[in-house]
Design an enzyme around this catalytic site. Structure first.
Site, PDB file in Angstrom:
ATOM      1  N   ASP A 148       0.855  -1.190   0.000  1.00  0.00           N
ATOM      2  CA  ASP A 148       0.000   0.000   0.000  1.00  0.00           C
ATOM      3  C   ASP A 148       0.891   1.240   0.000  1.00  0.00           C
ATOM      4  OD1 ASP A 148      -2.363   1.616   0.140  1.00  0.00           O
ATOM      5  OD2 ASP A 148      -2.010   1.887   2.272  1.00  0.00           O
ATOM      6  N   SER A 149       0.312   2.361  -0.411  1.00  0.00           N
ATOM      7  CA  SER A 149       1.056   3.620  -0.341  1.00  0.00           C
ATOM      8  C   SER A 149       1.439   3.929   1.107  1.00  0.00           C
ATOM      9  CB  SER A 149       0.195   4.742  -0.903  1.00  0.00           C
ATOM     10  OG  SER A 149      -1.035   4.783  -0.207  1.00  0.00           O
TER      11      SER A 149
ATOM     12  N   TYR B  25      -0.622   8.683  -2.235  1.00  0.00           N
ATOM     13  CA  TYR B  25      -0.545   8.562  -3.685  1.00  0.00           C
ATOM     14  C   TYR B  25      -1.744   9.232  -4.367  1.00  0.00           C
ATOM     15  CZ  TYR B  25       3.093   4.854  -3.737  1.00  0.00           C
ATOM     16  OH  TYR B  25       4.246   4.125  -3.641  1.00  0.00           O
TER      17      TYR B  25
ATOM     18  N   CYS C 180      -4.264  -1.098  -2.399  1.00  0.00           N
ATOM     19  CA  CYS C 180      -4.363   0.354  -2.520  1.00  0.00           C
ATOM     20  C   CYS C 180      -5.165   0.631  -3.781  1.00  0.00           C
ATOM     21  CB  CYS C 180      -2.957   0.938  -2.641  1.00  0.00           C
ATOM     22  SG  CYS C 180      -2.912   2.701  -3.002  1.00  0.00           S
ATOM     23  N   ASN C 181      -6.234   1.386  -3.646  1.00  0.00           N
ATOM     24  CA  ASN C 181      -7.070   1.666  -4.815  1.00  0.00           C
ATOM     25  C   ASN C 181      -6.340   2.517  -5.833  1.00  0.00           C
ATOM     26  OD1 ASN C 181     -10.053   0.723  -4.356  1.00  0.00           O
ATOM     27  ND2 ASN C 181      -9.214   1.318  -2.382  1.00  0.00           N
TER      28      ASN C 181
ATOM     29  N   GLU D 150      -5.039   9.856   8.822  1.00  0.00           N
ATOM     30  CA  GLU D 150      -3.598   9.832   9.085  1.00  0.00           C
ATOM     31  C   GLU D 150      -3.210  10.787  10.215  1.00  0.00           C
ATOM     32  OE1 GLU D 150      -0.891   9.236   5.997  1.00  0.00           O
ATOM     33  OE2 GLU D 150      -2.009   7.403   5.596  1.00  0.00           O
TER      34      GLU D 150
ATOM     35  N   CYS E 282     -11.468   3.292  -0.917  1.00  0.00           N
ATOM     36  CA  CYS E 282     -10.162   3.732  -0.435  1.00  0.00           C
ATOM     37  C   CYS E 282      -9.908   2.979   0.858  1.00  0.00           C
ATOM     38  CB  CYS E 282     -10.161   5.236  -0.188  1.00  0.00           C
ATOM     39  SG  CYS E 282      -8.643   5.795   0.615  1.00  0.00           S
TER      40      CYS E 282
ATOM     41  N   HIS F 126      -8.398   3.617   3.521  1.00  0.00           N
ATOM     42  CA  HIS F 126      -8.490   4.296   4.825  1.00  0.00           C
ATOM     43  C   HIS F 126      -9.922   4.401   5.349  1.00  0.00           C
ATOM     44  CE1 HIS F 126      -4.434   5.524   3.960  1.00  0.00           C
ATOM     45  NE2 HIS F 126      -4.347   6.290   5.023  1.00  0.00           N
TER      46      HIS F 126
HETATM   47  N1  DGL Z   1      -4.325   3.648  -0.074  1.00  0.00           N
HETATM   48  C1  DGL Z   1      -4.888   4.715  -0.870  1.00  0.00           C
HETATM   49  C2  DGL Z   1      -6.123   4.200  -1.613  1.00  0.00           C
HETATM   50  O1  DGL Z   1      -6.701   3.181  -1.297  1.00  0.00           O
HETATM   51  C3  DGL Z   1      -5.250   5.906  -0.027  1.00  0.00           C
HETATM   52  C4  DGL Z   1      -4.052   6.669   0.480  1.00  0.00           C
HETATM   53  C5  DGL Z   1      -3.287   7.402  -0.591  1.00  0.00           C
HETATM   54  O2  DGL Z   1      -3.839   8.319  -1.228  1.00  0.00           O
HETATM   55  O3  DGL Z   1      -2.130   7.050  -0.774  1.00  0.00           O
HETATM   56  O4  DGL Z   1      -6.536   4.846  -2.543  1.00  0.00           O
END
Ligand code: DGL
Length: 277
Positions: free
Chosen positions: A13-14, A45, A76-77, A161, A195, A197
């Site tokens: 994941d990011s 990201y 991670c989406n 976060e 997402c 989060h």
């Molecule tokens: N993990 C990212 C997602 O699912 C969210 C956090 C990011 O923007 O890096 O899109």
């Protein structure tokens, strides 16, 4: 040369969000070994360009392969939306065509066919995921009769976060975007939290969502899809080691990662630092 012997399943994941996916995967498949890699130093990201998300994700996948993974989940989406297809089509054949990289969008979309009655679905995600149009495109491929509306929620990841997801500031931004999405079409009967989060915001999202609108979360769907994948691909299943371990790596400092990871996992963890390049 990439290691040939069986290894753990990689989860990338990011940053922290993929931990919500990892928890569900571990619940469904506790017997396997896992490596979690969060590119926290370069997260989020969500606002980054296609080129950067692709470059960073490819670096992470390559590193996870070098660490012994044969199967990597992009939890991670944004990475699934912007990098998965290119990695699958262009990079894997050159790196090792027997290794696999899977994302979170397809399993989420597959579930929608039986969930929405009105055939009108809303997607809540980062700006990057919404702009990529990956969800409407994937939904259209599988269910051409479903209409899709998207709502970018750029403040939601920072709320999580910064550990403000339970605070009153969160209410403002959650109500704003839930109303924003549902205002786009009054027939929407299903909202996808696209997402990683957003599960932490679920109680407040539910609070501002009318009864009768279903909220789809990805963790369990991705876990079930991975279970199914391993059953259908015994050749890959044999290349995933079973010891029930999980090692965590971050591109940020260890202390920063473990502090916030505990919010996502509800338990302390040990983590190691690595550099991606
Ligand atoms: N993990 C990212 C997602 O699912 C969210 C956090 C990011 O923007 O890096 O899109």
């Amino acid at each position: 040369m990439l290691p040939k012997e069986p290894g753990p399943i990689g989860v990338f994941d990011s940053g922290y969000g993929g931990l919500t996916i990892l928890s569900e995967i571990q619940k469904a498949l506790p017997e396997y070994d896992y490596i979690y890699l969060g590119d926290n130093a370069r997260a989020p990201y969500g606002m980054r360009s296609f080129e950067m998300v692709y470059e960073f994700t490819l670096q992470a996948v390559t590193r996870l392969f070098e660490m012994g993974c044969h199967l990597v989940i992009l939890a991670c989406n944004t990475a699934s939306a912007k990098a998965l297809r290119s990695i699958q089509m262009n990079d894997l054949p050159d790196m090792d065509s027997s290794r696999r990289v899977l994302g979170v969008i397809r399993p989420t979309v597959e579930s929608l066919g039986t969930v929405t009655r009105s055939r009108r679905v809303g997607i809540m995600a980062t700006t990057g995921t919404i702009d990529s149009e990956s969800y409407p495109l994937e939904i259209c491929k599988l269910y051409p009769d479903i209409r899709v509306w998207g709502e970018a929620c750029p403040m939601w990841v920072p709320l999580v976060e910064n550990n403000e997801y339970n605070g009153p500031g969160a209410d403002y931004f959650i109500q704003k975007h839930v109303n924003g999405l549902l205002g786009k079409n009054e027939g929407i009967d299903t909202i996808v939290l696209a997402c990683t989060h957003y599960p932490l915001l679920l109680p407040k999202i539910r609070h501002y969502t009318p009864d009768g609108v279903r909220i789809v979360m990805q963790g369990e769907l991705v876990a079930m899809s991975l279970k199914d994948y391993l059953q259908r691909h015994p050749e890959m299943e044999r290349r995933c080691t079973k010891g029930g371990t999980c090692y965590f790596y971050t591109t940020e400092t260890e202390s920063k990662f473990s502090r916030l990871a505990a919010v996502f996992l509800h338990k302390p963890i040990e983590v190691s630092h690595l550099v991606l390049e």
